[in-house]
Design an enzyme around this catalytic site. Structure first.
Site, PDB file in Angstrom:
ATOM      1  N   LYS B  34      35.991  40.213  55.760  1.00  0.00           N
ATOM      2  CA  LYS B  34      36.417  39.766  54.388  1.00  0.00           C
ATOM      3  C   LYS B  34      38.258  40.534  54.289  1.00  0.00           C
ATOM      4  O   LYS B  34      37.857  41.772  54.439  1.00  0.00           O
ATOM      5  CB  LYS B  34      35.946  40.107  53.491  1.00  0.00           C
ATOM      6  CG  LYS B  34      36.703  40.068  52.435  1.00  0.00           C
ATOM      7  CD  LYS B  34      35.183  40.294  50.623  1.00  0.00           C
ATOM      8  CE  LYS B  34      35.860  42.094  50.386  1.00  0.00           C
ATOM      9  NZ  LYS B  34      37.076  42.189  49.080  1.00  0.00           N
ATOM     10  N   ASP B  62      39.654  37.163  50.393  1.00  0.00           N
ATOM     11  CA  ASP B  62      39.075  37.554  49.218  1.00  0.00           C
ATOM     12  C   ASP B  62      39.985  38.004  48.239  1.00  0.00           C
ATOM     13  O   ASP B  62      41.115  38.337  47.470  1.00  0.00           O
ATOM     14  CB  ASP B  62      38.152  38.639  49.472  1.00  0.00           C
ATOM     15  CG  ASP B  62      38.086  39.160  47.747  1.00  0.00           C
ATOM     16  OD1 ASP B  62      38.011  38.603  47.152  1.00  0.00           O
ATOM     17  OD2 ASP B  62      36.908  40.802  47.775  1.00  0.00           O
ATOM     18  N   LYS B  64      40.328  36.267  44.579  1.00  0.00           N
ATOM     19  CA  LYS B  64      39.085  36.499  43.778  1.00  0.00           C
ATOM     20  C   LYS B  64      40.221  36.185  42.736  1.00  0.00           C
ATOM     21  O   LYS B  64      40.712  36.545  41.508  1.00  0.00           O
ATOM     22  CB  LYS B  64      39.356  37.727  42.960  1.00  0.00           C
ATOM     23  CG  LYS B  64      38.075  39.056  44.270  1.00  0.00           C
ATOM     24  CD  LYS B  64      36.423  39.085  43.058  1.00  0.00           C
ATOM     25  CE  LYS B  64      35.911  40.100  44.166  1.00  0.00           C
ATOM     26  NZ  LYS B  64      36.134  40.709  45.086  1.00  0.00           N
ATOM     27  N   ALA B  66      41.221  33.171  39.983  1.00  0.00           N
ATOM     28  CA  ALA B  66      41.177  33.386  38.453  1.00  0.00           C
ATOM     29  C   ALA B  66      42.008  32.577  37.374  1.00  0.00           C
ATOM     30  O   ALA B  66      42.450  32.839  37.032  1.00  0.00           O
ATOM     31  CB  ALA B  66      39.958  33.962  37.777  1.00  0.00           C
ATOM     32  N   GLY B  69      43.846  25.490  37.598  1.00  0.00           N
ATOM     33  CA  GLY B  69      43.212  24.778  39.309  1.00  0.00           C
ATOM     34  C   GLY B  69      44.905  24.296  39.695  1.00  0.00           C
ATOM     35  O   GLY B  69      45.005  25.316  41.046  1.00  0.00           O
TER      36      GLY B  69
END
Lengths: 224, 224
Positions: B34, B62, B64, B66, B69
């Protein structure tokens, strides 16, 4: 006079030359620039280019960090060389999360911005249920400023009411549907505008065309 | 036999040479790697180096993610060249968020991993209140797998119960306090172990020392 506009450079494909050129033409007319994760992952030196073009503009690294404290601190350390402020989410919470990021940014003399809510339609499904908790985290971490979506003026009003002195940055103006001036009218300090300016053939003319929208809602000048 | 361990390369400071060297020594013994945002922002080519060292390992970017789109899709496009899977949060919700990211990753033949909950203590303040909504988003988006913290085995059990066939990746083993083997015992498919391995003088010996912990909880071999 600088408009309360922060230009979102999210669609430049990491092209540092184009970003520096665009910034240098706009920095006397806008309040700052926001550089998003896609551009930073392109590794083209876009942050450094914009900083060189606009030494005294507010430059925001929009990492939207949402991880454990150690990882957020390490990620922020990669952008403090050229940025004034870093965006993180509130939902990692304080302990072992935002406490470490805030302490690190304070030690570097950099600003923290926390996201109160996102601007896409699907985000309200989860975020609306925890808005009070998010406001609580913001109060506890005490960041420099808050990010709240122009597409949801009620959230801007809520944040303005709870944190009267904090700068509020509002994305969602232009391509995502909110009208220029609408977020400032609801209490935001700056509107983040990306595609409307960046994807234009004449970005300076677009920026100049925005002035009346802000004049109408800011008769006394900028709040900050 | 490969252990159900994914090595988190978060503390390498973006050093692609060291990452490639470390990966080449470990890839026959672990299930994958990762690579976190701090390393990717260092722009040292660490993803490409690990892919070259371990062509058939599972390599997870990774990020993450947020965000809206459009931004998540652009960010993911920067890592699909070397990664098999991309980690995003469930918080952005579906519409105008994860729907676009999932469609993009599907079109590129890459896997999506959604975070069910984070591993730091402060995260439960917000995340626990919306766990049902997060599970709902996971069900609707139908990602390849889920990230759930080894520090909270009750959440791993919940996710395993709801999504019997989905790989679950669990961070939080080692430096964050969970014992090796504990997350797999609770229903996880892989444990993500970073500092315990990467910061060791003898990473291969640490990995070999982990084998009994997994043998004890996986008498029938790996779940996936």
């Amino acid at each position: 006079m600088r408009l309360p506009v922060i230009v979102g450079l999210d669609t430049l494909g990491g092209d540092a030359g184009r970003a520096g050129d665009l910034a240098s033409r706009l920095c006397s007319r806008v309040s700052g620039f926001k550089i998003g994760l896609p551009n930073l992952l392109s590794c083209g030196g876009i942050g450094e280019a914009v900083r060189e073009a606009c030494p005294d503009s507010l430059i925001v690294a929009d990492l939207k960090l949402a991880d454990i404290g150690n990882t957020m601190r390490l990620a922020a350390s990669r952008v403090v060389g050229w940025s004034d402020a870093v965006i993180a989410h509130a939902f990692p919470g304080v302990e072992g999360g935002l406490d470490e990021l805030k302490a690190y940014l304070d030690s570097e003399g950099r600003k923290l911005l926390l996201v109160a809510a996102m601007s896409n339609p699907g985000a309200s499904r989860i975020a609306d249920k925890v808005l009070e908790e998010v406001v609580g985290v913001i109060g506890e971490v005490d960041p420099w400023g808050v990010v709240a979506p122009a597409t949801r003026p009620s959230i801007i009003r809520l944040i303005r009411g709870r944190f009267p002195g904090k700068p509020i940055l509002s994305p969602g103006v232009g391509a995502q549907g909110a009208e220029p001036g609408s977020a400032v009218n609801a209490g935001a300090s700056y509107e983040i505008i990306g595609r409307l300016i960046v994807d234009s053939e004449e970005p300076l003319r677009v920026v100049e065309g925005l002035a009346p929208a802000y004049k109408a809602v800011m008769p006394g000048g900028s709040r900050f």
